[in-house]
Design a protein around this motif. Sequence first.
Motif, PDB file in Angstrom:
ATOM      1  N   ARG A 170      -4.009   8.213  -0.924  1.00 46.45           N
ATOM      2  CA  ARG A 170      -3.758   6.829  -1.305  1.00 46.45           C
ATOM      3  C   ARG A 170      -3.511   6.681  -2.803  1.00 46.45           C
ATOM      4  O   ARG A 170      -4.219   7.245  -3.631  1.00 46.45           O
ATOM      5  N   GLY A 198      -3.093   0.105  -3.174  1.00 49.23           N
ATOM      6  CA  GLY A 198      -3.702  -0.575  -2.040  1.00 49.23           C
ATOM      7  C   GLY A 198      -4.258  -1.922  -2.425  1.00 49.23           C
ATOM      8  O   GLY A 198      -5.309  -2.005  -3.057  1.00 49.23           O
ATOM      9  N   GLN A 218       0.851  -1.185   0.000  1.00 51.88           N
ATOM     10  CA  GLN A 218       0.000   0.000   0.000  1.00 51.88           C
ATOM     11  C   GLN A 218       0.888   1.237   0.000  1.00 51.88           C
ATOM     12  O   GLN A 218       1.965   1.233   0.603  1.00 51.88           O
TER      13      GLN A 218
END
Length: 589
Positions: A350, A353, A343
């Motif tokens: 983000r 992931g 991740q």
Amino acid sequence: MSSSDVDFLHALKVRRGVDSKISTAIRSGDADLLQSAVTSLHAKLSRKLQKHVSEKHLLAGWSIKSDSTEAPPLVSGQGATRKASAKSVEESAEWLLCALTGDGPEQPVAVTAAAELLLRWGLKLPSETWCQLLCGLNDHLSVLTGRSGYDSEMTLAAESAFVLSLVLEPIVNVTALRKSAVKALSSCVDESTDTDGMFHASIAREADFWIAPLVRAANWSKAAGTPWLDEEMEDRWRMAVARFASLMTPDGIVSSSGSALSRGILHHAVRLAGFAADSRVGQLAASLNGDKSARRNSQKSKRRAGRFNCQSDWAESAVLRSRMTVDADVMTLNWDEDTAAVQLAALGSRVLGGAWSSDLRVNGKPPKVEPGWSCTCWYNDKDASFAELELIDSDEVRHVRHVMLSMKDHYAVISESVSVNDADAEIEYHSSLSLDDRLTAEPDPITRQILLNSDCHSVRVVPAWLDDDRVQPTIGACRVQGKTLEMSVTGRGGVCLPLVLDWHPERRIHDADWNRLTVTEERVVMTGQQASGYRIRIGQLQLLLYRSLEQGETLRAVLGHHTASETVYGNVTNEGEIEPLVVVEGVTE
């Protein structure tokens, strides 16, 4: 009140020395008197609990997944923006009564939710409904019976037992229940973390759901003035909170799909674990919860994440983080399953992931290898954090994976190498990484780089094993299919697949160029099955990535750098010197 509830009150065996009003209410089935008497005895606990809880929903909602139930907003926390009204409290009580008597996915947390509702907003309930909830709680006094292990269900059960021992204390003897609850909660902390407080990888994927019951138990404990953990587990708990903080980004936990409620969990956890407001953990928690002054102070700090970066063979996990700020770069690597997972959050947002999947063919056939990974190298300093995984129990194939995160220059390296004993064997290797749903891919029209764009930033993807010019023939591919970054490479005897991800704002305007380097040993050029080297340049950043797949007899030379090491990742200075960031020595035969 229904006859069944009256019968229950008559059958209830109150503890010795119980308040006379409670015993009278139970004997007579007087719901109003029972609510008044118990609420009066709960007054101090209720005031202290309310003092530290500003949320407009039940904290029990932290443990209810948004896609698994239709709990009212006051219970789930989803969409609860107004002060609790009598109507919303009563609707929540009705839902909880059904949950307490059912066996659905929401049942384990219903006990805690019902107890919290009684203490925080119990006076807004009709006395009959209030007594029904109390009776429902009493039916779960055996919540710990037959349970063992340390999964999220066990943690919820241990918390429920602790909460019951507080809420039902005015009525029944709860000494044994509380002792069992404290033992179970301590066991959950002990068995779920290593001695440094690091979560096992199986828990880290949903660390917020695992830690939520423990944070609530700590909150109940502080309000009641009674311990919730064995004394020897208190330091471990504090370290676990710090590890939890190191996983946090504005999107939530970097290793999961994330939840907006995670920030609230961290806020309470940090306070209850005793972290100072000006500590790095304290400032991060405050910043994530919207404290602008804390955010400014944390961003001014030049301190790196340092000791918050960690790797654990027991936990089968590694955490790499640049700083304890909301805009930090964060990577996690887990290898507890057959397929490893990586991740990445860049500047707090983000990017990657999920599973780090692969497919290998040797001479057109999949080799016979047993799945499973082992961490064979971990390195952490002020410039970079690095982890190496190697496929275990395989004599036919050597498969090595690397992740490296820069601590100050906003880039990461994700690299793989595969080699076999037969130098002439044809290798076809495919690898894939899961991208965040919010990213859109923009292939460069001239080079083989790809831009991954979001509202927050752009991440440049540099496939260093491919020629940078699209006109040139290639030995593989790098493309985005849906929400997956797919990579492939072919070669004989051995292949390397080094990927560089760069998101430094000041390098965004610069073009990237890269090339494969010649590696020699005693003036003999090494094949891909023996060693590979790559140079990547983006603005002022210039990297050397070197991998030896077969141990040499003497020093090897790459870009003027002589080494006997298995891995060298370093900066190339303006003078052409190599400043190593990571050096991994080879295995001595």
